[in-house]
Design a protein around this motif. Structure first.
Motif, PDB file in Angstrom:
ATOM      1  N   TYR A   3      10.222   5.150  -8.836  1.00 19.01           N
ATOM      2  CA  TYR A   3       9.145   5.358  -8.057  1.00 19.01           C
ATOM      3  C   TYR A   3       9.317   6.288  -6.734  1.00 19.01           C
ATOM      4  O   TYR A   3      10.469   6.202  -6.321  1.00 19.01           O
ATOM      5  CB  TYR A   3       8.483   3.812  -7.470  1.00 19.01           C
ATOM      6  CG  TYR A   3       7.861   3.203  -8.591  1.00 19.01           C
ATOM      7  CD1 TYR A   3       6.523   3.184  -8.620  1.00 19.01           C
ATOM      8  CD2 TYR A   3       8.535   2.310  -9.719  1.00 19.01           C
ATOM      9  CE1 TYR A   3       5.815   2.263  -9.734  1.00 19.01           C
ATOM     10  CE2 TYR A   3       7.941   1.518 -10.308  1.00 19.01           C
ATOM     11  CZ  TYR A   3       6.457   1.685 -10.617  1.00 19.01           C
ATOM     12  OH  TYR A   3       5.803   0.857 -11.409  1.00 19.01           O
ATOM     13  N   ILE A   5       8.349   6.714  -2.786  1.00 18.49           N
ATOM     14  CA  ILE A   5       7.542   6.392  -1.860  1.00 18.49           C
ATOM     15  C   ILE A   5       7.420   7.450  -0.815  1.00 18.49           C
ATOM     16  O   ILE A   5       8.123   7.873   0.026  1.00 18.49           O
ATOM     17  CB  ILE A   5       8.243   5.101  -0.956  1.00 18.49           C
ATOM     18  CG1 ILE A   5       8.759   4.081  -1.849  1.00 18.49           C
ATOM     19  CG2 ILE A   5       7.648   4.739   0.396  1.00 18.49           C
ATOM     20  CD1 ILE A   5       9.534   3.145  -1.311  1.00 18.49           C
ATOM     21  N   TYR A   8       3.131  10.331   4.735  1.00 16.97           N
ATOM     22  CA  TYR A   8       2.407  11.341   5.227  1.00 16.97           C
ATOM     23  C   TYR A   8       2.071  10.851   6.628  1.00 16.97           C
ATOM     24  O   TYR A   8       1.615   9.430   7.169  1.00 16.97           O
ATOM     25  CB  TYR A   8       0.960  11.145   4.353  1.00 16.97           C
ATOM     26  CG  TYR A   8       1.138  11.561   3.003  1.00 16.97           C
ATOM     27  CD1 TYR A   8       0.919  12.898   2.781  1.00 16.97           C
ATOM     28  CD2 TYR A   8       1.361  10.633   1.915  1.00 16.97           C
ATOM     29  CE1 TYR A   8       1.391  13.348   1.164  1.00 16.97           C
ATOM     30  CE2 TYR A   8       1.628  11.174   0.891  1.00 16.97           C
ATOM     31  CZ  TYR A   8       1.383  12.344   0.370  1.00 16.97           C
ATOM     32  OH  TYR A   8       1.638  12.781  -1.131  1.00 16.97           O
ATOM     33  N   PHE A  80       2.674  16.103   4.460  1.00 11.01           N
ATOM     34  CA  PHE A  80       3.838  15.288   3.652  1.00 11.01           C
ATOM     35  C   PHE A  80       4.916  15.310   4.710  1.00 11.01           C
ATOM     36  O   PHE A  80       5.353  16.424   4.978  1.00 11.01           O
ATOM     37  CB  PHE A  80       3.820  16.123   2.183  1.00 11.01           C
ATOM     38  CG  PHE A  80       4.733  15.490   1.365  1.00 11.01           C
ATOM     39  CD1 PHE A  80       5.038  13.871   1.155  1.00 11.01           C
ATOM     40  CD2 PHE A  80       5.868  16.329   0.651  1.00 11.01           C
ATOM     41  CE1 PHE A  80       5.828  13.695   0.594  1.00 11.01           C
ATOM     42  CE2 PHE A  80       6.757  15.877  -0.260  1.00 11.01           C
ATOM     43  CZ  PHE A  80       6.513  14.391  -0.386  1.00 11.01           C
ATOM     44  N   ILE A  95       6.439  -1.534  -3.920  1.00 13.34           N
ATOM     45  CA  ILE A  95       5.739  -1.878  -2.623  1.00 13.34           C
ATOM     46  C   ILE A  95       6.362  -2.814  -1.676  1.00 13.34           C
ATOM     47  O   ILE A  95       6.452  -2.301  -0.639  1.00 13.34           O
ATOM     48  CB  ILE A  95       4.306  -2.498  -3.090  1.00 13.34           C
ATOM     49  CG1 ILE A  95       3.291  -1.596  -3.930  1.00 13.34           C
ATOM     50  CG2 ILE A  95       3.549  -3.105  -2.237  1.00 13.34           C
ATOM     51  CD1 ILE A  95       2.325  -1.970  -4.537  1.00 13.34           C
ATOM     52  N   SER A 102       6.420   0.491   6.701  1.00 17.62           N
ATOM     53  CA  SER A 102       5.272   0.702   7.007  1.00 17.62           C
ATOM     54  C   SER A 102       5.052   0.518   8.471  1.00 17.62           C
ATOM     55  O   SER A 102       5.601  -0.333   9.188  1.00 17.62           O
ATOM     56  CB  SER A 102       4.329  -0.691   6.365  1.00 17.62           C
ATOM     57  OG  SER A 102       3.085  -0.451   6.832  1.00 17.62           O
ATOM     58  N   ARG A 107       1.250   7.093   6.929  1.00 14.18           N
ATOM     59  CA  ARG A 107       0.511   6.267   5.542  1.00 14.18           C
ATOM     60  C   ARG A 107       1.566   6.609   4.411  1.00 14.18           C
ATOM     61  O   ARG A 107       2.215   7.684   4.207  1.00 14.18           O
ATOM     62  CB  ARG A 107      -0.704   7.217   5.193  1.00 14.18           C
ATOM     63  CG  ARG A 107      -1.660   6.333   4.351  1.00 14.18           C
ATOM     64  CD  ARG A 107      -2.936   6.938   4.385  1.00 14.18           C
ATOM     65  NE  ARG A 107      -3.086   8.428   4.361  1.00 14.18           N
ATOM     66  CZ  ARG A 107      -2.910   8.935   3.199  1.00 14.18           C
ATOM     67  NH1 ARG A 107      -3.073   8.442   2.068  1.00 14.18           N
ATOM     68  NH2 ARG A 107      -3.259  10.369   3.132  1.00 14.18           N
ATOM     69  N   LEU A 108       1.734   5.577   3.658  1.00 14.76           N
ATOM     70  CA  LEU A 108       2.731   5.679   2.500  1.00 14.76           C
ATOM     71  C   LEU A 108       1.815   5.764   1.173  1.00 14.76           C
ATOM     72  O   LEU A 108       0.850   4.781   1.075  1.00 14.76           O
ATOM     73  CB  LEU A 108       3.651   4.366   2.469  1.00 14.76           C
ATOM     74  CG  LEU A 108       4.146   4.229   3.849  1.00 14.76           C
ATOM     75  CD1 LEU A 108       4.985   2.662   3.802  1.00 14.76           C
ATOM     76  CD2 LEU A 108       5.287   5.229   4.235  1.00 14.76           C
ATOM     77  N   GLU A 109       2.528   6.221   0.347  1.00 11.05           N
ATOM     78  CA  GLU A 109       1.970   6.227  -1.091  1.00 11.05           C
ATOM     79  C   GLU A 109       3.147   5.982  -2.099  1.00 11.05           C
ATOM     80  O   GLU A 109       4.065   6.488  -2.051  1.00 11.05           O
ATOM     81  CB  GLU A 109       1.423   7.743  -1.391  1.00 11.05           C
ATOM     82  CG  GLU A 109       0.722   7.641  -2.915  1.00 11.05           C
ATOM     83  CD  GLU A 109       0.426   9.422  -3.292  1.00 11.05           C
ATOM     84  OE1 GLU A 109       0.532   9.757  -4.405  1.00 11.05           O
ATOM     85  OE2 GLU A 109       0.068   9.862  -2.344  1.00 11.05           O
ATOM     86  N   VAL A 110       2.829   4.870  -3.035  1.00 10.35           N
ATOM     87  CA  VAL A 110       3.791   4.585  -3.979  1.00 10.35           C
ATOM     88  C   VAL A 110       3.216   5.017  -5.405  1.00 10.35           C
ATOM     89  O   VAL A 110       2.149   4.597  -5.581  1.00 10.35           O
ATOM     90  CB  VAL A 110       4.050   3.019  -4.073  1.00 10.35           C
ATOM     91  CG1 VAL A 110       5.204   2.645  -4.948  1.00 10.35           C
ATOM     92  CG2 VAL A 110       4.509   2.538  -2.559  1.00 10.35           C
ATOM     93  N   ARG A 111       4.040   5.638  -5.970  1.00  8.06           N
ATOM     94  CA  ARG A 111       3.693   6.404  -7.194  1.00  8.06           C
ATOM     95  C   ARG A 111       4.931   6.371  -8.159  1.00  8.06           C
ATOM     96  O   ARG A 111       5.925   6.868  -7.825  1.00  8.06           O
ATOM     97  CB  ARG A 111       3.100   7.812  -7.195  1.00  8.06           C
ATOM     98  CG  ARG A 111       2.748   8.338  -8.167  1.00  8.06           C
ATOM     99  CD  ARG A 111       2.368   9.751  -7.967  1.00  8.06           C
ATOM    100  NE  ARG A 111       1.576  10.409  -7.066  1.00  8.06           N
ATOM    101  CZ  ARG A 111       0.980  11.266  -6.861  1.00  8.06           C
ATOM    102  NH1 ARG A 111       1.037  12.380  -7.598  1.00  8.06           N
ATOM    103  NH2 ARG A 111       0.118  11.629  -5.682  1.00  8.06           N
TER     104      ARG A 111
END
Length: 123
Positions: A3, A5, A8, A80, A95, A102, A107-111
């Motif tokens: 994943y 993390i 942004y 980014f 997460i 946090s 802002r965070l994106e977990v993908r």
């Protein structure tokens, strides 16, 4: 599963914080890095400011070279800033680690990610 993390934020917001608030935000990053290091391999990348970037636009027609333009030209204040990548059991675990960094300044994106090859080294 791997994943990312992704982080942004708006350039300059972190730098505008007072020293104590910067230390608090960076404390989360140090805690995350320590926790990830204890688990094994991970990757952490901090991108330099958007003003240092160049954009490679696709060629206008076949046979032409790509167009290289100074700076990014996104229609947004947010950019980014960097990312972490590590192997997590599942999305919920990823997460839980993301929560360590946090803060109101990003802002965070977990993908989930798929490794496409290559080797990353600090040497």
């Amino acid at each position: 599963m791997l994943y990312a993390i992704a982080i942004y934020g708006e350039a300059g917001v972190f730098e505008a914080l007072n020293g104590a608030r910067q230390d608090e935000v960076m404390g989360g990053h140090r805690a995350l890095q320590t926790a990830l290091e204890a688990r094994g391999d991970y990757l952490s990348v901090k991108l330099m400011p958007p003003s240092t970037a160049v954009t490679v636009d696709p060629p206008g027609s076949p046979g032409q070279a790509p167009l290289i333009v100074d700076g990014p030209f996104a229609e947004t204040k947010e950019s980014f800033l960097g990312f972490y990548a590590a192997d997590f059991r599942d999305l919920d675990e990823a997460i839980s680690f993301a929560r360590m960094i946090s803060s109101p300044v990003a802002r965070l994106e977990v993908r989930p990610i798929a490794w496409a090859g290559g080797v990353i080294s600090s040497d």
